[in-house]
Design an enzyme around this catalytic site. Structure first.
Site, PDB file in Angstrom:
ATOM      1  CB  CYS A 177      -0.987  -0.005   1.166  1.00 17.93           C
ATOM      2  SG  CYS A 177      -0.281   0.236   2.806  1.00 17.93           S
ATOM      3  CG  ASP A 178       4.241   1.449   2.474  1.00 22.35           C
ATOM      4  OD1 ASP A 178       3.225   0.780   2.761  1.00 22.35           O
ATOM      5  OD2 ASP A 178       5.192   1.573   3.255  1.00 22.35           O
ATOM      6  CB  ALA A 179       3.437   1.042  -4.127  1.00 22.09           C
TER       7      ALA A 179
END
Length: 369
Positions: A158-160
């Site tokens: 999800c950081d992407a």
């Protein structure tokens, strides 16, 4: 009659007070300058310390907002010149991996600088990278497995969603070429469908967490991970044209995630490392808090979030951020990369935490008295 008037006045007064922010523009700007100057004077020499790393990309995003504010309000271009020196000495290059989202995050500030200065060299590498990736999309599913490096080719964590999607949104806004927004929508929706929990209205960090549980038996959702998503959505929404047919998806997701995260703020004003089990992660955590405050304040400023409902959350969160800043301007309580999230101390800082602080501060400034 008097009683009714008094009751109405009390309700009106309470609404008015709840939607006010007790920080002044001068105070906010001075604190942003203090934190920015401390970071510039103390460059990161630790993990992920090279200029074009994702960690620095987040710092630059915050610095770019601060540079714009500083120049506009004070006629002071020092921070823009600082960003220009970094871009110039790196020839505006990106990270080395072709597909990995972290390695294109720095392009966000390159595009901002190009929009201001118009020097084509600032976007040569960004255009070459994105056009190649669009023409040769990564294959495979979104199952993350660090033993298979190709599992990082897509936005499988999800950081992407902070690192790469805003680049494509900004390129679409800049060029009008739909290939950028088509790629953005296809890949973003794939990650959303895979990692967003439709019951909890939160994002898993990646597929490895689907079946994990916290000590209290609840699902594992990281504060900073969901902060990354909210921050990325804020950047996307600032770039996408108002009439774009796909904008509604991002707005709806932004509102849904914002409402859920706002419910999970701890009593101390921070969002802790674990959103559903903060008792097991008692340390304050300013990178998650910074991104969430940034997003919620942006949502209020843009009319996406209810001012009366969300302002108290933002005020409490920003005060927590201010409490984590030392007299010299060092932002503490930033969870390090890959470290135990239970052990975050006032002495711990990272450049991405400062970037989140400056992004949040810019939106707080817009709200301030």
């Amino acid at each position: 009659m008097y009683k009714l008037f008094g009751t109405a006045l009390a309700v009106l007064f309470s609404v008015s007070v709840s939607s006010q922010i007790p920080f002044t523009k001068v105070e906010t700007k001075n604190m942003m300058r203090k934190v920015a100057d401390w970071q510039i004077a103390h460059p990161n020499t630790g993990h992920e310390h090279d200029d074009v790393s994702w960690t620095h990309a987040v710092l630059y995003a915050g610095m770019a907002d601060w540079a714009e504010l500083s120049e506009k309000e004070d006629g002071y271009d020092f921070y823009y010149r600082w960003l220009l020196r970094i871009g110039s000495r790196n020839q505006y290059q990106l990270g080395s991996w072709m597909y990995h989202a972290d390695f294109i995050a720095v392009a966000q500030v390159y595009l901002d600088l190009y929009n201001k200065y118009g020097q084509e060299r600032m976007i040569w590498h960004t255009l070459a990278r994105t056009d190649w990736v669009i023409g040769h999309p990564a294959k495979g599913n979104l199952e993350l497995d660090y033993s298979r490096i190709e599992s990082l080719d897509r936005w499988s964590w999800c950081d992407a969603l902070f690192m790469a999607p805003p680049v494509y949104a900004k390129l679409y806004a800049m060029t009008g070429d739909k290939k950028y927004v088509d790629f953005l929508n296809r890949e973003y929706r794939a990650t959303y469908d895979f990692l967003f929990d439709k019951e909890e209205h939160l994002f898993y960090r990646d597929s490895r967490y689907f079946n994990k549980k916290e000590a209290n038996g609840k699902k594992v959702f990281w504060g900073r991970g969901n902060g990354w998503v909210l921050g990325g959505l804020s950047e996307i929404l600032q770039a996408l044209p108002a009439k774009d047919k796909h904008r509604r998806f991002y707005e709806d997701l932004f509102v849904t995630l914002s409402a859920r995260v706002a419910e999970l703020q701890s009593k101390d004003g921070y969002w802790h490392a674990s959103l559903l089990d903060p008792e097991s992660y008692p340390s304050p955590e300013t990178s998650a808090t910074g991104f969430i405050v940034y997003a919620l304040a942006y949502g209020i400023n843009e009319g996406l979030l209810d001012k009366d409902k969300f302002t108290p959350v933002v005020v409490k969160g920003w005060q927590a951020m201010l409490d984590a800043v030392s007299a010299e301007g060092k932002l503490g309580y930033v969870q390090p990369i890959g470290a135990d999230p239970r052990k975050v101390t006032r002495e711990m800082t990272e450049v991405y935490g400062v970037g989140a602080f400056l992004l949040a501060g810019n939106q707080i400034y817009k709200m301030a008295q």
